[in-house]
Write an enzyme that holds these catalytic residues in place. Structure first.
Site, mmCIF file in Angstrom:
data_model
loop_
_atom_site.group_PDB
_atom_site.id
_atom_site.type_symbol
_atom_site.label_atom_id
_atom_site.label_comp_id
_atom_site.label_asym_id
_atom_site.label_seq_id
_atom_site.Cartn_x
_atom_site.Cartn_y
_atom_site.Cartn_z
ATOM 1 N N HIS A 110 12.764 1.395 -3.468
ATOM 2 C CA HIS A 110 11.460 1.574 -4.118
ATOM 3 C C HIS A 110 11.020 3.035 -4.105
ATOM 4 O O HIS A 110 11.117 3.732 -3.105
ATOM 5 C CB HIS A 110 10.395 0.646 -3.527
ATOM 6 C CG HIS A 110 10.028 0.879 -2.092
ATOM 7 N ND1 HIS A 110 9.083 1.809 -1.701
ATOM 8 C CD2 HIS A 110 10.431 0.264 -0.960
ATOM 9 C CE1 HIS A 110 8.923 1.759 -0.385
ATOM 10 N NE2 HIS A 110 9.737 0.840 0.089
ATOM 11 N N ASP A 135 11.107 5.641 4.102
ATOM 12 C CA ASP A 135 10.547 4.474 3.420
ATOM 13 C C ASP A 135 9.888 4.886 2.113
ATOM 14 O O ASP A 135 8.687 5.164 2.104
ATOM 15 C CB ASP A 135 9.544 3.780 4.337
ATOM 16 C CG ASP A 135 9.028 2.477 3.781
ATOM 17 O OD1 ASP A 135 9.681 1.904 2.893
ATOM 18 O OD2 ASP A 135 7.959 2.028 4.234
ATOM 19 N N GLU A 172 6.357 -1.232 -4.436
ATOM 20 C CA GLU A 172 6.734 -2.188 -3.393
ATOM 21 C C GLU A 172 5.689 -2.232 -2.291
ATOM 22 O O GLU A 172 5.391 -3.295 -1.740
ATOM 23 C CB GLU A 172 8.103 -1.811 -2.802
ATOM 24 C CG GLU A 172 8.662 -2.817 -1.808
ATOM 25 C CD GLU A 172 8.225 -2.606 -0.366
ATOM 26 O OE1 GLU A 172 8.434 -3.510 0.460
ATOM 27 O OE2 GLU A 172 7.664 -1.533 -0.064
ATOM 28 N N ASP A 222 16.183 -0.567 1.964
ATOM 29 C CA ASP A 222 14.772 -0.320 2.292
ATOM 30 C C ASP A 222 14.545 -0.494 3.790
ATOM 31 O O ASP A 222 13.613 -1.157 4.224
ATOM 32 C CB ASP A 222 13.863 -1.269 1.499
ATOM 33 C CG ASP A 222 12.372 -0.940 1.688
ATOM 34 O OD1 ASP A 222 12.067 0.181 2.151
ATOM 35 O OD2 ASP A 222 11.530 -1.811 1.398
ATOM 36 N N HIS A 231 5.488 4.097 7.665
ATOM 37 C CA HIS A 231 4.098 4.169 7.197
ATOM 38 C C HIS A 231 3.250 5.177 7.977
ATOM 39 O O HIS A 231 2.018 5.074 7.998
ATOM 40 C CB HIS A 231 3.424 2.783 7.283
ATOM 41 C CG HIS A 231 4.037 1.753 6.409
ATOM 42 N ND1 HIS A 231 3.606 0.439 6.389
ATOM 43 C CD2 HIS A 231 5.056 1.829 5.513
ATOM 44 C CE1 HIS A 231 4.334 -0.259 5.525
ATOM 45 N NE2 HIS A 231 5.219 0.573 4.989
#
Length: 472
Positions: free
Chosen positions: A284, A296, A330, A358, A428
């Site tokens: 993604h 990520d 995503e 991913d 994240h």
């Protein structure tokens, strides 16, 4: 006569065994070429450098996301693929606004600043921020035990990822619900806000964002939601045991802007024998905004692009049509994955295999597969070809979020499985940056993906087009 029959059978068996050994040797040589090309002349790390350092975090609907679309499309065109195109998709646009601010107040003038970040999709606090007493709970299911005490408070979800679980994604899955649905659940009990422990094993000062949902709550019932760093979660939990009437203050300036147009980026090498059979490899393109999204999922994006480049570099001409799909959205909606599957199904395209990367750009360990018994047995027969590269993990399990909507009929879905022990240190968070990706590990992952796609393309998948597919 019987002796002649046995002799003939032995000859046929020997010929078959020789042919099979020849195939194994041929495959081993080809796979070695993929690894050599990736490690000596790879482009994945260079692409990731640009994506991370020249573009940066790529929130859906943002200018950076559009710049990433344009960059990857141009690079795929430069590879000389048969087709490159953009697939329009509407995505939600959410912005963080001014930097978040938070502190714990234990008395008049007695405050300690803590590190928080708004969860993706959260509403803002009032312009002056929100201050209230705190109620600590151990996950959503624990709310029922405190239902009489929640109204007017900030709910503090403090269930950690279980350190004893070797599979870190299992540990993540065990507590991600408090991030995703925690605000919705707490609001129904009258909470005024939520603070969620960051989903990471590492105890540090970096909060980890991620998507959240209010479900069907009306707008006027939605409460602000933020993640707190693991170090500050430990501190808050400890001080609550000594000072239950402390207050927590935080200010969020986030805003939801509705939907905007974005794109999946798709490139294709058309198959030479079975062009109507499609194999997908992808990652993604969007990311969160705290770091630059290198693990990520910048890593998955460039590894997927590298698969097609390695085919071109080594002169391999696929029998089936190979598509790289760089999915948009995503992280906070899965709109790109859903749109690609919707169009593929509407065209009755025959997708036989899809592979997603991913899980970060760390050392590859193998793959997980969503496959039936016959398909998995075929895949397992290829495992010895990967052993020289220390790729031993071939298991049945989940594949990837973006390719999940493709699940239909006999398609096999797969996910690259790198070593995951460090992944959630960066996931994240502001630490998901280029310097935390090892060039060699990234390249090994790209070569591993290329090798699997090569084998699927060469042999097809069992009980798909049985009349034409060549079988092991």
């Amino acid at each position: 006569m019987r002796r002649y029959i046995i002799t003939a059978f032995s000859i046929l068996f020997s010929v078959s065994l020789i042919a099979q050994n020849h195939e194994v040797k041929e495959d081993s040589i080809k796979i070695r070429q993929f690894y050599n090309a990736a490690l000596v002349k790879g482009q994945a790390y260079k692409w990731l450098d640009h994506l991370s350092n020249n573009i940066g975090g790529r929130l859906s609907g943002s200018l950076n996301a559009q710049r990433a679309v344009e960059f990857t499309k141009a690079e795929l065109e430069d590879l000389g693929l048969d087709k490159v195109w953009l697939q329009p998709v509407m995505v939600p646009k959410w912005t963080r606004g001014a930097r978040e601010h938070a502190y714990i107040q234990t008395g008049p003038g007695m405050t300690t600043e803590v590190n928080i970040t708004a969860l993706g999709g959260s509403v803002a606090t009032s312009p002056g921020g929100l201050k209230a007493r705190v109620l600590e709970v151990n996950g959503i299911e624990d709310l029922e035990n405190y239902k009489a005490d929640i109204k007017g408070k900030i709910v503090f979800y403090n269930r950690p990822m279980k350190p004893e679980l070797i599979q870190t994604f299992e540990a993540y899955g065990g507590c991600v619900d408090q991030r995703y649905s925690g605000a919705e659940a707490a609001a129904k009990y009258g909470a005024v806000g939520v603070i969620v422990r960051s989903l990471s094993h590492k105890i540090d000062e970096y909060p980890h964002t991620g998507s959240m949902s209010y479900g069907d709550l009306p707008n006027d019932k939605r409460i602000p939601a933020a993640a707190i760093s693991t170090k500050d979660a430990e501190y808050l939990s400890g001080i609550l045991k000594l000072k239950k009437d402390l207050e927590f203050y935080y200010k969020l300036s986030s805003e939801n802007h509705g939907e905007v147009k974005s794109y999946n980026v798709i490139g294709e090498i058309t198959g030479s024998e079975f062009p109507e059979e499609f194999i997908v490899v992808g990652g993604h393109l969007d990311s969160w905004d705290l770091g630059d999204g290198s693990h990520d999922d910048g890593a998955g994006v460039v590894q997927s692009m590298e698969v097609l480049r390695l085919f071109k570099e080594t002169g391999y001409k696929p029998k089936r049509s190979i598509r790289v799909v760089l999915f948009m959205n995503e992280e906070n909606g899965l709109r790109g994955g859903n749109k690609y599957a919707e169009i593929a199904h509407s065209k009755n395209e025959n997708h036989i295999f899809a592979l997603e990367s991913d899980a970060g750009g760390f050392t590859p360990r193998g793959f997980s597969f969503e496959a039936d018994d016959a398909q998995f047995a075929q895949i397992e027969s290829w495992k010895p070809l990967f052993k020289p590269y220390l790729i031993h993990y071939f298991e049945r399990g989940g594949s990837g979020a973006d390719i999940g909507p493709l699940k239909k009929g006999d398609i096999v879905l797969a996910g690259l499985r790198p070593d995951s022990q460090r992944y959630f240190d960066h996931h994240h968070a502001a630490t998901d940056t280029f310097e935390h990706v090892n060039k060699r590990e990234l390249e090994l992952g790209a070569a591993t993906m290329t090798s699997l796609i090569y084998l699927v393309d060469k042999y097809g998948m069992r009980h798909i087009n049985l009349q034409t597919d060549k079988k092991l």
